[in-house]
Design a protein around this motif. Structure first.
Motif, PDB file in Angstrom:
ATOM      1  N   UNK A  45       0.850  -1.189   0.000  1.00  0.00           N
ATOM      2  CA  UNK A  45       0.000   0.000   0.000  1.00  0.00           C
ATOM      3  C   UNK A  45       0.886   1.240   0.000  1.00  0.00           C
ATOM      4  N   UNK A  46       0.448   2.268  -0.702  1.00  0.00           N
ATOM      5  CA  UNK A  46       1.246   3.476  -0.887  1.00  0.00           C
ATOM      6  C   UNK A  46       1.697   4.089   0.436  1.00  0.00           C
ATOM      7  N   UNK A  91       2.214   8.900   6.305  1.00  0.00           N
ATOM      8  CA  UNK A  91       2.190   8.612   4.869  1.00  0.00           C
ATOM      9  C   UNK A  91       0.843   8.971   4.261  1.00  0.00           C
ATOM     10  N   UNK A  92      -0.233   8.653   4.983  1.00  0.00           N
ATOM     11  CA  UNK A  92      -1.576   8.980   4.510  1.00  0.00           C
ATOM     12  C   UNK A  92      -1.744  10.487   4.359  1.00  0.00           C
ATOM     13  N   UNK A  93      -1.170  11.250   5.301  1.00  0.00           N
ATOM     14  CA  UNK A  93      -1.272  12.709   5.245  1.00  0.00           C
ATOM     15  C   UNK A  93      -0.534  13.259   4.025  1.00  0.00           C
ATOM     16  N   UNK A  94       0.630  12.693   3.712  1.00  0.00           N
ATOM     17  CA  UNK A  94       1.380  13.133   2.529  1.00  0.00           C
ATOM     18  C   UNK A  94       0.582  12.867   1.257  1.00  0.00           C
ATOM     19  N   UNK A 118      -1.720  15.601  -1.699  1.00  0.00           N
ATOM     20  CA  UNK A 118      -1.436  15.680  -3.127  1.00  0.00           C
ATOM     21  C   UNK A 118       0.036  15.795  -3.457  1.00  0.00           C
ATOM     22  N   UNK A 119       0.892  15.398  -2.510  1.00  0.00           N
ATOM     23  CA  UNK A 119       2.343  15.531  -2.688  1.00  0.00           C
ATOM     24  C   UNK A 119       2.999  14.324  -3.342  1.00  0.00           C
ATOM     25  N   UNK A 120       2.253  13.233  -3.521  1.00  0.00           N
ATOM     26  CA  UNK A 120       2.841  11.980  -3.992  1.00  0.00           C
ATOM     27  C   UNK A 120       2.345  11.664  -5.408  1.00  0.00           C
ATOM     28  N   UNK A 180      -5.210   8.290  -3.514  1.00  0.00           N
ATOM     29  CA  UNK A 180      -5.690   7.111  -2.782  1.00  0.00           C
ATOM     30  C   UNK A 180      -4.585   6.652  -1.836  1.00  0.00           C
ATOM     31  N   UNK A 181      -4.842   6.773  -0.549  1.00  0.00           N
ATOM     32  CA  UNK A 181      -3.821   6.493   0.465  1.00  0.00           C
ATOM     33  C   UNK A 181      -3.358   5.044   0.459  1.00  0.00           C
TER      34      UNK A 181
END
Length: 72
Positions: free
Chosen positions: A14-15, A31-34, A38-40, A49-50
């Motif tokens: 998962x991302x 990681x979910x917050x990043x 929209x930073x990834x 999609x987290x």
């Protein structure tokens, strides 16, 4: 630019967990917050999609960091 390789043991990761596993953030929540911000990007496209499933052959980027996912 910092280039990292991540060796995938299973079918996918998962991302948000990938970002944690390579040391970009301290937790899956960070990681979910990043991702939510929209930073990834995945393969050059912004990913919101987290828990997006990242598979071998994909490239994840965040700022000047590029993570290439390779199969074990």
């Amino acid at each position: 630019m910092q280039k990292l390789d991540f060796t995938l043991d299973g079918e996918y990761v998962e991302l948000n967990q990938l970002l944690k596993l390579v040391g970009i953030c301290d937790s899956g929540g960070a990681g979910k917050a990043l991702v939510a911000g929209g930073d990834v990007c995945v393969d050059g496209k912004t990913e919101l999609r987290k828990t997006c499933k990242i598979r071998a052959g994909q490239v994840v980027s965040l700022g000047d960091v590029r993570i290439r996912v390779v199969s074990a």
